[in-house]
Scaffold this active site. Structure first.
Site, mmCIF file in Angstrom:
data_model
loop_
_atom_site.group_PDB
_atom_site.id
_atom_site.type_symbol
_atom_site.label_atom_id
_atom_site.label_comp_id
_atom_site.label_asym_id
_atom_site.label_seq_id
_atom_site.Cartn_x
_atom_site.Cartn_y
_atom_site.Cartn_z
ATOM 1 N N CYS A 113 0.928 -1.315 0.086
ATOM 2 C CA CYS A 113 0.059 -0.001 -0.047
ATOM 3 C C CYS A 113 0.949 1.344 0.053
ATOM 4 O O CYS A 113 1.460 1.515 -0.889
ATOM 5 C CB CYS A 113 -0.962 -0.158 1.194
ATOM 6 S SG CYS A 113 -2.429 1.044 1.089
ATOM 7 N N HIS A 216 -3.007 -6.150 0.811
ATOM 8 C CA HIS A 216 -2.412 -6.554 1.892
ATOM 9 C C HIS A 216 -2.549 -7.980 1.887
ATOM 10 O O HIS A 216 -3.618 -8.572 2.297
ATOM 11 C CB HIS A 216 -2.917 -5.963 3.177
ATOM 12 C CG HIS A 216 -2.679 -4.516 3.486
ATOM 13 N ND1 HIS A 216 -1.592 -4.052 4.253
ATOM 14 C CD2 HIS A 216 -2.992 -3.370 2.779
ATOM 15 C CE1 HIS A 216 -1.475 -2.950 4.199
ATOM 16 N NE2 HIS A 216 -2.373 -2.254 3.505
ATOM 17 N N GLU A 218 -1.185 -9.999 4.211
ATOM 18 C CA GLU A 218 -1.195 -10.405 5.441
ATOM 19 C C GLU A 218 -2.522 -10.288 6.001
ATOM 20 O O GLU A 218 -2.971 -11.082 7.098
ATOM 21 C CB GLU A 218 -0.006 -9.734 6.233
ATOM 22 C CG GLU A 218 -0.453 -8.051 6.819
ATOM 23 C CD GLU A 218 -0.574 -7.316 5.611
ATOM 24 O OE1 GLU A 218 -0.157 -7.450 4.249
ATOM 25 O OE2 GLU A 218 -0.892 -6.121 5.800
#
Ligand SMILES: [Mn+2]
Length: 238
Positions: A113, A216, A218
């Site tokens: 990001c 993202h 994760e």
């Protein structure tokens, strides 16, 4: 002497109970520690600038993640600050110094990001201040009502690290951003795009490991085995 690899992560700061605190999402710390890597947090405070040479003397890689907007001062865009969300000039200054150092010393860099935006800016690219102003919301890149469940499709390009990790052309990804890559830095290569044409992944083909993702992995860790491979490849490259 410890042989553990060390990865720098610049924190983020905000007011909590009327005082400034520094923080970073624990998920990165967990993933790195489970991979045998020691995360080194670089705090955002005035004293850090003086300590930067010491942080940069002994580290193996740089991880950059979420945060506020990057100041357009770094990519020479005419702008009004009113278009920016939260932004932190000291975080910008510390993080871009770390990023340029890692670039120049061929240390692995992984950015998500804002971290991807930072890679693009450090290599000479520019950013959109507000992607929804450009795409007229044909693709929604941040949805506060469905913050963690909102997904949009991306197309992954052949012959890229992203294709090696995800092994499929079409993928649904999370999305939490309103800035985006405008002009891609000359040395970087796009790995994926959203249906509105926005770049969702970049890498540097000549560096040991320079990867930026707009999404993202994760935060959707269990949704696809490729998510773990992103971090594994970074850790293996240290
Ligand atoms: Mn997006």
């Amino acid at each position: 002497m410890s042989t553990k690899k060390k990865v720098l992560i610049v924190t983020r700061r905000e007011l909590r109970k009327n005082k400034l605190i520094n923080w970073v999402s624990e998920i990165y710390l967990q993933i790195l520690a489970q991979g045998g890597v020691m995360p080194i947090l670089v705090p955002i405070s005035q004293g850090t600038i003086a300590n930067l040479p010491d942080y940069l003397e002994d580290y193996d890689g740089l991880l950059m993640s979420e945060g506020g907007d990057i100041s357009p001062a770094y990519y020479n865009e005419s702008y009004s600050v009113s278009k920016l969300d939260e932004y932190d000039p000291i975080k910008d200054e510390i993080e871009i110094a770390c990023c340029r150092h890692a670039m120049e010393h061929n240390k692995p860099i992984l950015g998500f990001c804002r971290g991807m935006h930072m890679i693009n800016v450090a290599f000479g690219g520019s950013l959109h201040l507000d992607v929804h102003e450009v795409n007229k919301r044909s693709v929604v890149h941040i949805d506060y009502d469905h913050y963690d469940t909102h997904r949009h499709p991306i197309t992954i390009f052949e012959n890229t690290p992203l294709m090696e990790w995800y092994k499929q052309k079409d993928l649904l990804v999370n999305t939490y951003h309103h800035q985006g890559v405008k002009k891609l830095a000359p040395e970087l290569v796009a790995m994926a795009q959203a249906p509105d044409g926005l770049i969702e992944g970049i890498y540097h083909p000549k560096h040991k490991f320079v990867v930026g993702l707009q999404f993202h992995p994760e935060r959707m860790y269990q949704e696809h085995p490729g998510n773990k491979l992103v971090f594994k490849s970074f850790i293996d490259s240290l």
